[in-house]
Design a protein around this motif. Structure first.
Motif, PDB file in Angstrom:
ATOM      1  N   THR A 210      45.559  43.600  29.036  1.00 33.24           N
ATOM      2  CA  THR A 210      46.394  43.845  30.124  1.00 33.24           C
ATOM      3  C   THR A 210      47.473  42.671  30.559  1.00 33.24           C
ATOM      4  OG1 THR A 210      44.526  45.245  30.982  1.00 33.24           O
ATOM      5  CG2 THR A 210      46.598  44.486  32.415  1.00 33.24           C
ATOM      6  N   LEU A 211      47.014  41.373  30.457  1.00 27.84           N
ATOM      7  CA  LEU A 211      47.859  40.388  30.619  1.00 27.84           C
ATOM      8  C   LEU A 211      48.974  40.367  29.634  1.00 27.84           C
ATOM      9  CD1 LEU A 211      48.626  38.115  32.441  1.00 27.84           C
ATOM     10  CD2 LEU A 211      46.937  36.642  31.385  1.00 27.84           C
ATOM     11  N   LEU A 212      48.259  40.537  28.312  1.00 29.54           N
ATOM     12  CA  LEU A 212      49.350  40.465  27.171  1.00 29.54           C
ATOM     13  C   LEU A 212      50.562  41.483  27.127  1.00 29.54           C
ATOM     14  CD1 LEU A 212      50.144  38.987  24.329  1.00 29.54           C
ATOM     15  CD2 LEU A 212      48.635  40.606  23.265  1.00 29.54           C
ATOM     16  N   GLY A 213      49.986  42.835  27.541  1.00 28.16           N
ATOM     17  CA  GLY A 213      50.860  43.936  27.921  1.00 28.16           C
ATOM     18  C   GLY A 213      52.072  43.445  28.941  1.00 28.16           C
ATOM     19  N   SER A 214      51.518  43.133  29.881  1.00 29.99           N
ATOM     20  CA  SER A 214      52.309  42.804  31.135  1.00 29.99           C
ATOM     21  C   SER A 214      53.253  41.503  30.784  1.00 29.99           C
ATOM     22  CB  SER A 214      51.453  42.624  32.296  1.00 29.99           C
ATOM     23  OG  SER A 214      52.337  41.994  33.372  1.00 29.99           O
ATOM     24  N   TRP A 215      52.576  40.538  30.304  1.00 23.00           N
ATOM     25  CA  TRP A 215      53.642  39.284  29.701  1.00 23.00           C
ATOM     26  C   TRP A 215      54.674  39.698  28.965  1.00 23.00           C
ATOM     27  CZ3 TRP A 215      52.872  34.621  31.818  1.00 23.00           C
ATOM     28  CH2 TRP A 215      53.493  33.581  31.231  1.00 23.00           C
ATOM     29  N   ASN A 216      54.621  40.492  27.934  1.00 24.37           N
ATOM     30  CA  ASN A 216      55.638  40.965  26.791  1.00 24.37           C
ATOM     31  C   ASN A 216      56.310  42.281  27.624  1.00 24.37           C
ATOM     32  OD1 ASN A 216      54.836  38.841  25.290  1.00 24.37           O
ATOM     33  ND2 ASN A 216      53.275  40.044  24.388  1.00 24.37           N
ATOM     34  N   ASP A 217      55.946  42.823  28.536  1.00 23.49           N
ATOM     35  CA  ASP A 217      56.700  43.934  28.892  1.00 23.49           C
ATOM     36  C   ASP A 217      58.064  43.691  29.108  1.00 23.49           C
ATOM     37  OD1 ASP A 217      57.265  46.538  29.545  1.00 23.49           O
ATOM     38  OD2 ASP A 217      56.306  46.528  31.667  1.00 23.49           O
ATOM     39  N   PHE A 218      59.006  44.558  28.663  1.00 23.14           N
ATOM     40  CA  PHE A 218      60.448  44.344  28.763  1.00 23.14           C
ATOM     41  C   PHE A 218      61.213  45.504  29.296  1.00 23.14           C
ATOM     42  CE2 PHE A 218      64.510  44.802  26.571  1.00 23.14           C
ATOM     43  CZ  PHE A 218      65.419  44.000  27.228  1.00 23.14           C
ATOM     44  N   ALA A 219      60.840  46.589  28.970  1.00 25.92           N
ATOM     45  CA  ALA A 219      61.847  47.766  29.229  1.00 25.92           C
ATOM     46  C   ALA A 219      61.899  48.032  30.776  1.00 25.92           C
ATOM     47  CB  ALA A 219      61.501  48.900  28.342  1.00 25.92           C
ATOM     48  N   TRP A 220      60.460  48.171  31.223  1.00 28.50           N
ATOM     49  CA  TRP A 220      60.498  48.636  32.567  1.00 28.50           C
ATOM     50  C   TRP A 220      60.820  47.490  33.471  1.00 28.50           C
ATOM     51  CZ3 TRP A 220      60.685  52.306  35.653  1.00 28.50           C
ATOM     52  CH2 TRP A 220      60.220  52.076  36.995  1.00 28.50           C
ATOM     53  N   PRO A 221      60.573  46.103  33.260  1.00 26.79           N
ATOM     54  CA  PRO A 221      60.933  45.262  34.494  1.00 26.79           C
ATOM     55  C   PRO A 221      62.411  44.786  34.425  1.00 26.79           C
ATOM     56  CG  PRO A 221      59.112  44.427  33.045  1.00 26.79           C
ATOM     57  CD  PRO A 221      59.427  45.725  32.783  1.00 26.79           C
ATOM     58  N   LEU A 222      63.235  45.358  33.146  1.00 23.80           N
ATOM     59  CA  LEU A 222      64.656  45.375  33.021  1.00 23.80           C
ATOM     60  C   LEU A 222      65.316  46.344  33.879  1.00 23.80           C
ATOM     61  CD1 LEU A 222      67.044  44.097  31.750  1.00 23.80           C
ATOM     62  CD2 LEU A 222      66.791  45.890  29.964  1.00 23.80           C
ATOM     63  N   ILE A 223      64.521  47.601  34.235  1.00 22.27           N
ATOM     64  CA  ILE A 223      64.886  48.734  35.083  1.00 22.27           C
ATOM     65  C   ILE A 223      64.619  48.530  36.451  1.00 22.27           C
ATOM     66  CG2 ILE A 223      64.863  51.271  35.340  1.00 22.27           C
ATOM     67  CD1 ILE A 223      64.163  51.706  32.442  1.00 22.27           C
ATOM     68  N   ALA A 224      63.458  47.977  36.664  1.00 21.56           N
ATOM     69  CA  ALA A 224      62.966  48.122  38.147  1.00 21.56           C
ATOM     70  C   ALA A 224      63.460  46.695  38.952  1.00 21.56           C
ATOM     71  CB  ALA A 224      61.411  47.844  38.100  1.00 21.56           C
ATOM     72  N   LEU A 225      63.832  45.697  38.199  1.00 22.64           N
ATOM     73  CA  LEU A 225      64.084  44.428  38.944  1.00 22.64           C
ATOM     74  C   LEU A 225      65.556  44.225  38.642  1.00 22.64           C
ATOM     75  CD1 LEU A 225      61.392  42.116  37.609  1.00 22.64           C
ATOM     76  CD2 LEU A 225      61.539  43.139  39.491  1.00 22.64           C
ATOM     77  N   LYS A 226      66.470  43.990  39.845  1.00 17.65           N
ATOM     78  CA  LYS A 226      67.849  43.987  39.601  1.00 17.65           C
ATOM     79  C   LYS A 226      68.357  42.509  39.996  1.00 17.65           C
ATOM     80  CE  LYS A 226      68.574  48.257  38.904  1.00 17.65           C
ATOM     81  NZ  LYS A 226      68.907  48.641  37.573  1.00 17.65           N
ATOM     82  N   ASP A 227      67.437  41.785  40.814  1.00 18.16           N
ATOM     83  CA  ASP A 227      67.879  40.309  41.123  1.00 18.16           C
ATOM     84  C   ASP A 227      67.416  39.407  40.014  1.00 18.16           C
ATOM     85  OD1 ASP A 227      68.278  37.964  42.470  1.00 18.16           O
ATOM     86  OD2 ASP A 227      66.720  38.260  43.979  1.00 18.16           O
ATOM     87  N   PRO A 228      68.381  38.627  39.533  1.00 19.08           N
ATOM     88  CA  PRO A 228      68.051  37.650  38.379  1.00 19.08           C
ATOM     89  C   PRO A 228      67.129  36.566  38.871  1.00 19.08           C
ATOM     90  CG  PRO A 228      70.593  37.956  38.445  1.00 19.08           C
ATOM     91  CD  PRO A 228      70.052  38.702  39.881  1.00 19.08           C
ATOM     92  N   SER A 229      66.636  36.368  39.969  1.00 18.07           N
ATOM     93  CA  SER A 229      65.888  35.515  40.226  1.00 18.07           C
ATOM     94  C   SER A 229      64.295  35.910  40.265  1.00 18.07           C
ATOM     95  CB  SER A 229      65.806  34.733  41.904  1.00 18.07           C
ATOM     96  OG  SER A 229      65.620  35.997  42.736  1.00 18.07           O
ATOM     97  N   LEU A 230      64.313  37.226  39.945  1.00 12.05           N
ATOM     98  CA  LEU A 230      63.166  38.018  39.772  1.00 12.05           C
ATOM     99  C   LEU A 230      62.757  38.235  38.490  1.00 12.05           C
ATOM    100  CD1 LEU A 230      62.909  40.248  42.908  1.00 12.05           C
ATOM    101  CD2 LEU A 230      61.994  38.057  42.769  1.00 12.05           C
ATOM    102  N   PHE A 231      63.653  37.920  37.506  1.00 11.85           N
ATOM    103  CA  PHE A 231      63.584  38.317  36.253  1.00 11.85           C
ATOM    104  C   PHE A 231      62.353  37.459  35.487  1.00 11.85           C
ATOM    105  CE2 PHE A 231      68.283  39.033  34.953  1.00 11.85           C
ATOM    106  CZ  PHE A 231      68.010  40.398  35.736  1.00 11.85           C
ATOM    107  N   THR A 232      61.510  38.065  34.631  1.00  8.40           N
ATOM    108  CA  THR A 232      60.446  37.630  33.705  1.00  8.40           C
ATOM    109  C   THR A 232      61.037  37.046  32.469  1.00  8.40           C
ATOM    110  OG1 THR A 232      60.135  39.766  32.505  1.00  8.40           O
ATOM    111  CG2 THR A 232      58.806  39.474  34.621  1.00  8.40           C
ATOM    112  N   LEU A 233      60.143  36.273  31.735  1.00  5.29           N
ATOM    113  CA  LEU A 233      60.613  35.873  30.577  1.00  5.29           C
ATOM    114  C   LEU A 233      61.137  36.336  29.410  1.00  5.29           C
ATOM    115  CD1 LEU A 233      57.521  32.989  30.178  1.00  5.29           C
ATOM    116  CD2 LEU A 233      60.264  32.574  30.666  1.00  5.29           C
ATOM    117  N   PRO A 234      60.716  37.615  29.127  1.00  8.32           N
ATOM    118  CA  PRO A 234      61.403  38.573  28.179  1.00  8.32           C
ATOM    119  C   PRO A 234      62.651  38.887  28.476  1.00  8.32           C
ATOM    120  CG  PRO A 234      58.982  39.203  28.512  1.00  8.32           C
ATOM    121  CD  PRO A 234      59.238  38.255  29.515  1.00  8.32           C
ATOM    122  N   ILE A 235      62.954  39.220  29.830  1.00  6.03           N
ATOM    123  CA  ILE A 235      64.297  39.699  30.519  1.00  6.03           C
ATOM    124  C   ILE A 235      65.119  38.338  30.251  1.00  6.03           C
ATOM    125  CG2 ILE A 235      65.762  40.448  32.173  1.00  6.03           C
ATOM    126  CD1 ILE A 235      63.239  41.745  33.211  1.00  6.03           C
TER     127      ILE A 235
END
Length: 301
Positions: free
Chosen positions: A228-253
Protein backbone atom coordinates in the motif's frame (compact mmCIF):
# COMPACT_ATOMS: atom_id res chain seq x y z
CA UNK A 1 20.59 -74.84 -3.82
CA UNK A 2 24.19 -75.62 -4.74
CA UNK A 3 27.13 -73.45 -3.75
CA UNK A 4 27.90 -72.71 -7.39
CA UNK A 5 24.40 -71.33 -7.89
CA UNK A 6 24.75 -69.08 -4.82
CA UNK A 7 28.10 -67.87 -6.11
CA UNK A 8 26.54 -66.95 -9.46
CA UNK A 9 23.68 -65.09 -7.75
CA UNK A 10 26.15 -63.16 -5.61
CA UNK A 11 28.19 -62.29 -8.68
CA UNK A 12 25.08 -60.96 -10.40
CA UNK A 13 24.00 -58.94 -7.34
CA UNK A 14 27.44 -57.53 -6.63
CA UNK A 15 27.80 -54.99 -9.51
CA UNK A 16 24.84 -52.82 -8.40
CA UNK A 17 26.41 -52.58 -4.95
CA UNK A 18 29.74 -51.70 -6.53
CA UNK A 19 28.06 -49.04 -8.72
CA UNK A 20 26.34 -47.34 -5.76
CA UNK A 21 29.26 -44.98 -4.90
CA UNK A 22 29.58 -44.05 -8.55
CA UNK A 23 25.86 -43.23 -8.77
CA UNK A 24 26.03 -41.14 -5.62
CA UNK A 25 29.05 -39.29 -7.02
CA UNK A 26 27.22 -38.57 -10.28
CA UNK A 27 24.18 -37.38 -8.31
CA UNK A 28 26.33 -35.00 -6.27
CA UNK A 29 28.01 -33.68 -9.40
CA UNK A 30 24.63 -33.15 -11.04
CA UNK A 31 23.35 -31.33 -7.94
CA UNK A 32 26.43 -29.10 -7.86
CA UNK A 33 26.03 -28.33 -11.56
CA UNK A 34 22.36 -27.43 -11.06
CA UNK A 35 23.24 -25.22 -8.09
CA UNK A 36 25.97 -23.50 -10.12
CA UNK A 37 23.55 -22.81 -12.99
CA UNK A 38 20.94 -21.39 -10.59
CA UNK A 39 23.53 -19.15 -8.93
CA UNK A 40 24.77 -17.84 -12.29
CA UNK A 41 21.19 -17.12 -13.45
CA UNK A 42 20.41 -15.41 -10.14
CA UNK A 43 23.53 -13.22 -10.43
CA UNK A 44 22.65 -12.24 -14.00
CA UNK A 45 19.04 -11.44 -13.09
CA UNK A 46 20.16 -9.44 -10.04
CA UNK A 47 22.60 -7.45 -12.16
CA UNK A 48 19.90 -6.63 -14.72
CA UNK A 49 17.50 -5.55 -11.97
CA UNK A 50 20.09 -3.55 -10.02
CA UNK A 51 21.62 -1.75 -13.01
CA UNK A 52 18.90 0.96 -13.34
CA UNK A 53 19.38 1.84 -9.66
CA UNK A 54 23.14 1.85 -10.12
CA UNK A 55 22.80 4.10 -13.18
CA UNK A 56 20.61 6.44 -11.17
CA UNK A 57 23.28 6.60 -8.44
CA UNK A 58 26.03 7.32 -10.98
CA UNK A 59 24.15 10.21 -12.62
CA UNK A 60 22.96 11.66 -9.30
CA UNK A 61 26.44 11.74 -7.76
CA UNK A 62 28.32 12.83 -10.90
CA UNK A 63 29.05 16.48 -11.66
CA UNK A 64 26.26 18.01 -13.71
CA UNK A 65 26.41 16.94 -17.35
CA UNK A 66 29.48 14.75 -16.97
CA UNK A 67 27.82 11.41 -17.68
CA UNK A 68 26.53 12.51 -21.10
CA UNK A 69 29.61 14.39 -22.26
CA UNK A 70 30.79 13.87 -25.89
CA UNK A 71 33.53 11.44 -24.87
CA UNK A 72 30.89 8.76 -24.27
CA UNK A 73 28.72 7.51 -21.48
CA UNK A 74 30.61 7.22 -18.18
CA UNK A 75 29.76 4.26 -15.97
CA UNK A 76 31.61 5.72 -13.00
CA UNK A 77 31.81 9.37 -11.89
CA UNK A 78 35.19 11.08 -12.09
CA UNK A 79 34.48 12.42 -8.60
CA UNK A 80 31.67 12.06 -6.10
CA UNK A 81 29.63 15.25 -6.10
CA UNK A 82 26.46 16.31 -4.28
CA UNK A 83 25.90 19.45 -6.34
CA UNK A 84 22.88 17.90 -8.07
CA UNK A 85 21.13 17.42 -4.72
CA UNK A 86 22.06 20.97 -3.67
CA UNK A 87 20.64 22.31 -6.95
CA UNK A 88 17.37 20.44 -6.59
CA UNK A 89 16.82 21.42 -2.96
CA UNK A 90 17.72 25.05 -3.68
CA UNK A 91 15.47 25.49 -6.73
CA UNK A 92 12.44 23.43 -5.73
CA UNK A 93 10.50 22.71 -2.49
CA UNK A 94 11.69 19.11 -2.36
CA UNK A 95 11.37 18.96 1.44
CA UNK A 96 7.68 19.94 1.17
CA UNK A 97 7.09 17.36 -1.55
CA UNK A 98 8.74 14.71 0.60
CA UNK A 99 6.62 15.60 3.64
CA UNK A 100 3.46 15.54 1.50
CA UNK A 101 4.34 12.07 0.23
CA UNK A 102 4.99 10.85 3.77
CA UNK A 103 1.73 12.28 5.16
CA UNK A 104 -0.44 10.99 2.31
CA UNK A 105 1.32 7.62 2.28
CA UNK A 106 0.95 7.19 6.07
CA UNK A 107 -2.77 7.97 6.11
CA UNK A 108 -3.54 5.90 3.00
CA UNK A 109 -1.59 2.96 4.41
CA UNK A 110 -3.22 3.13 7.84
CA UNK A 111 -6.75 3.32 6.43
CA UNK A 112 -6.23 0.71 3.71
CA UNK A 113 -4.53 -1.85 5.96
CA UNK A 114 -7.23 -1.43 8.63
CA UNK A 115 -10.09 -1.82 6.15
CA UNK A 116 -8.48 -4.79 4.40
CA UNK A 117 -7.75 -6.61 7.67
CA UNK A 118 -11.28 -6.17 9.00
CA UNK A 119 -12.96 -7.03 5.69
CA UNK A 120 -10.62 -9.96 5.08
CA UNK A 121 -11.43 -11.45 8.47
CA UNK A 122 -15.15 -11.00 7.84
CA UNK A 123 -15.00 -12.77 4.47
CA UNK A 124 -12.83 -15.56 5.88
CA UNK A 125 -14.42 -16.33 9.25
CA UNK A 126 -17.90 -14.78 9.45
CA UNK A 127 -20.80 -16.41 7.65
CA UNK A 128 -23.41 -14.03 6.28
CA UNK A 129 -25.81 -13.94 3.37
CA UNK A 130 -24.24 -13.03 0.04
CA UNK A 131 -20.66 -13.42 1.28
CA UNK A 132 -19.45 -15.21 -1.85
CA UNK A 133 -21.16 -12.80 -4.25
CA UNK A 134 -19.81 -9.74 -2.46
CA UNK A 135 -16.30 -11.19 -2.47
CA UNK A 136 -16.47 -11.88 -6.22
CA UNK A 137 -17.76 -8.35 -6.86
CA UNK A 138 -14.90 -6.92 -4.82
CA UNK A 139 -12.37 -8.91 -6.83
CA UNK A 140 -14.06 -7.88 -10.08
CA UNK A 141 -13.16 -4.25 -9.35
CA UNK A 142 -9.50 -5.15 -10.00
CA UNK A 143 -10.38 -5.54 -13.69
CA UNK A 144 -11.56 -1.93 -13.94
CA UNK A 145 -8.77 0.44 -15.04
CA UNK A 146 -8.09 3.28 -12.62
CA UNK A 147 -8.39 5.78 -15.46
CA UNK A 148 -12.00 4.66 -16.06
CA UNK A 149 -13.18 5.87 -12.64
CA UNK A 150 -11.14 9.06 -12.29
CA UNK A 151 -13.98 11.27 -13.51
CA UNK A 152 -16.39 9.72 -11.00
CA UNK A 153 -13.78 10.05 -8.24
CA UNK A 154 -13.20 13.70 -9.08
CA UNK A 155 -16.93 14.44 -9.01
CA UNK A 156 -17.14 12.64 -5.66
CA UNK A 157 -14.33 14.59 -3.98
CA UNK A 158 -15.70 17.81 -5.47
CA UNK A 159 -19.14 17.05 -4.06
CA UNK A 160 -17.58 16.36 -0.65
CA UNK A 161 -15.72 19.70 -0.94
CA UNK A 162 -12.34 18.14 -0.29
CA UNK A 163 -10.84 18.63 -3.77
CA UNK A 164 -7.34 20.07 -3.64
CA UNK A 165 -6.67 18.77 -0.11
CA UNK A 166 -4.84 15.78 1.32
CA UNK A 167 -8.18 14.01 1.85
CA UNK A 168 -8.97 14.06 -1.87
CA UNK A 169 -6.01 11.69 -2.34
CA UNK A 170 -6.34 9.74 0.91
CA UNK A 171 -10.02 8.74 0.97
CA UNK A 172 -10.33 7.27 -2.58
CA UNK A 173 -7.42 4.96 -1.78
CA UNK A 174 -8.76 3.78 1.58
CA UNK A 175 -9.38 0.20 0.39
CA UNK A 176 -7.83 -2.18 -2.13
CA UNK A 177 -9.37 -5.32 -3.61
CA UNK A 178 -6.05 -7.13 -3.85
CA UNK A 179 -5.31 -6.41 -0.19
CA UNK A 180 -8.74 -7.75 0.71
CA UNK A 181 -8.06 -10.95 -1.23
CA UNK A 182 -4.62 -11.33 0.36
CA UNK A 183 -6.01 -10.83 3.87
CA UNK A 184 -8.81 -13.35 3.33
CA UNK A 185 -6.40 -16.00 2.05
CA UNK A 186 -4.09 -15.43 5.01
CA UNK A 187 -6.88 -15.68 7.58
CA UNK A 188 -8.09 -18.92 6.02
CA UNK A 189 -4.68 -20.43 6.78
CA UNK A 190 -5.08 -19.76 10.53
CA UNK A 191 -6.25 -22.99 12.26
CA UNK A 192 -9.97 -23.01 12.91
CA UNK A 193 -9.31 -24.61 16.30
CA UNK A 194 -7.86 -21.33 17.61
CA UNK A 195 -10.98 -19.44 16.58
CA UNK A 196 -13.27 -22.04 18.14
CA UNK A 197 -11.23 -22.08 21.37
CA UNK A 198 -11.63 -18.32 21.66
CA UNK A 199 -15.38 -18.58 21.11
CA UNK A 200 -15.66 -21.28 23.78
CA UNK A 201 -14.01 -18.83 26.17
CA UNK A 202 -16.76 -16.33 25.40
CA UNK A 203 -14.82 -14.09 22.99
CA UNK A 204 -16.79 -12.36 20.25
CA UNK A 205 -15.55 -11.70 16.73
CA UNK A 206 -13.88 -8.40 17.60
CA UNK A 207 -12.05 -9.78 20.63
CA UNK A 208 -11.00 -12.87 18.67
CA UNK A 209 -9.73 -10.69 15.86
CA UNK A 210 -7.74 -8.37 18.16
CA UNK A 211 -6.35 -10.90 20.64
CA UNK A 212 -5.96 -14.06 18.55
CA UNK A 213 -5.80 -13.22 14.85
CA UNK A 214 -3.83 -9.97 14.77
CA UNK A 215 -0.83 -11.28 16.78
CA UNK A 216 -0.50 -14.06 14.19
CA UNK A 217 -0.81 -11.66 11.25
CA UNK A 218 2.50 -9.78 11.40
CA UNK A 219 3.66 -11.12 7.99
CA UNK A 220 0.32 -10.14 6.44
CA UNK A 221 0.43 -6.66 7.97
CA UNK A 222 3.98 -6.21 6.66
CA UNK A 223 2.93 -7.22 3.13
CA UNK A 224 -0.14 -4.98 3.10
CA UNK A 225 1.84 -2.06 4.54
CA UNK A 226 4.63 -2.34 2.00
CA UNK A 227 2.35 -2.81 -1.01
CA UNK A 228 0.00 0.00 0.00
CA UNK A 229 2.75 2.44 0.90
CA UNK A 230 4.63 1.68 -2.30
CA UNK A 231 1.51 2.21 -4.39
CA UNK A 232 0.65 5.46 -2.63
CA UNK A 233 4.25 6.69 -2.74
CA UNK A 234 4.52 6.15 -6.51
CA UNK A 235 0.98 7.22 -7.37
CA UNK A 236 1.06 9.95 -9.98
CA UNK A 237 -2.11 10.29 -12.06
CA UNK A 238 -4.71 10.79 -9.33
CA UNK A 239 -2.68 13.20 -7.12
CA UNK A 240 -1.93 15.23 -10.26
CA UNK A 241 -5.69 15.60 -10.87
CA UNK A 242 -6.79 16.06 -7.26
CA UNK A 243 -4.05 18.42 -6.03
CA UNK A 244 -3.92 21.91 -7.47
CA UNK A 245 -1.71 23.73 -4.97
CA UNK A 246 2.00 23.21 -5.83
CA UNK A 247 2.79 23.25 -2.11
CA UNK A 248 0.79 20.01 -1.77
CA UNK A 249 2.52 18.17 -4.61
CA UNK A 250 4.07 14.77 -3.93
CA UNK A 251 7.48 13.62 -5.14
CA UNK A 252 6.26 11.96 -8.41
CA UNK A 253 4.46 15.17 -9.39
CA UNK A 254 7.50 17.21 -8.41
CA UNK A 255 9.67 15.00 -10.60
CA UNK A 256 7.40 15.69 -13.58
CA UNK A 257 7.49 19.40 -12.74
CA UNK A 258 11.29 19.28 -12.73
CA UNK A 259 11.40 17.43 -16.07
CA UNK A 260 9.03 19.99 -17.59
CA UNK A 261 11.49 22.85 -17.26
CA UNK A 262 12.60 24.58 -20.47
CA UNK A 263 16.14 23.25 -20.04
CA UNK A 264 15.82 19.83 -18.37
CA UNK A 265 18.63 18.91 -16.01
CA UNK A 266 18.90 15.13 -16.12
CA UNK A 267 21.43 14.98 -13.30
CA UNK A 268 19.11 16.95 -11.02
CA UNK A 269 16.17 14.77 -12.10
CA UNK A 270 18.09 11.64 -11.16
CA UNK A 271 18.96 13.18 -7.80
CA UNK A 272 15.28 13.81 -7.08
CA UNK A 273 14.35 10.34 -8.34
CA UNK A 274 16.93 8.87 -5.96
CA UNK A 275 15.40 10.81 -3.06
CA UNK A 276 12.06 9.26 -3.99
CA UNK A 277 13.34 5.69 -4.42
CA UNK A 278 15.72 5.23 -1.49
CA UNK A 279 13.06 5.29 1.32
CA UNK A 280 11.11 2.46 -0.33
CA UNK A 281 14.26 0.39 -0.88
CA UNK A 282 15.26 0.78 2.78
CA UNK A 283 11.74 -0.11 3.93
CA UNK A 284 11.63 -3.24 1.81
CA UNK A 285 15.06 -4.42 2.96
CA UNK A 286 14.02 -3.90 6.57
CA UNK A 287 10.83 -5.96 6.27
CA UNK A 288 11.62 -8.40 3.45
CA UNK A 289 11.46 -11.43 5.80
CA UNK A 290 7.86 -10.65 6.77
CA UNK A 291 7.09 -9.79 3.15
CA UNK A 292 8.06 -13.28 1.93
CA UNK A 293 6.30 -14.98 4.85
CA UNK A 294 3.10 -13.06 4.18
CA UNK A 295 2.90 -14.21 0.57
CA UNK A 296 3.81 -17.78 1.53
CA UNK A 297 1.15 -18.00 4.24
CA UNK A 298 -1.53 -16.51 1.96
CA UNK A 299 -0.96 -19.16 -0.70
CA UNK A 300 0.20 -16.66 -3.38
CA UNK A 301 2.98 -18.09 -5.57
Amino acid sequence: MSSSTLTQIGAVAEPPAADAPRRRRRSRESSRLGLTVRIVLAVIASALIFFPLYWMLVIAFSPSGEVFRPGGVQLWPSRISTENFATVFARFPVADWFVNSVVIGAFVTALTVTVNLLAGYAFARIRFAGRGILFILALATMMIPVQAIMVAQFRLVTGLQIAGTYWSVILPGAAAAFGLFLARQFFLSIPQELIEAARMDGAGHLRTFVQIVLPLSKPLIAVLTLLTLLGSWNDFAWPLIALKDPSLFTLPIGLLYLKGQSTPDYSASMALALVSVIPMVILFLAFQRYFVQGFARSGIR
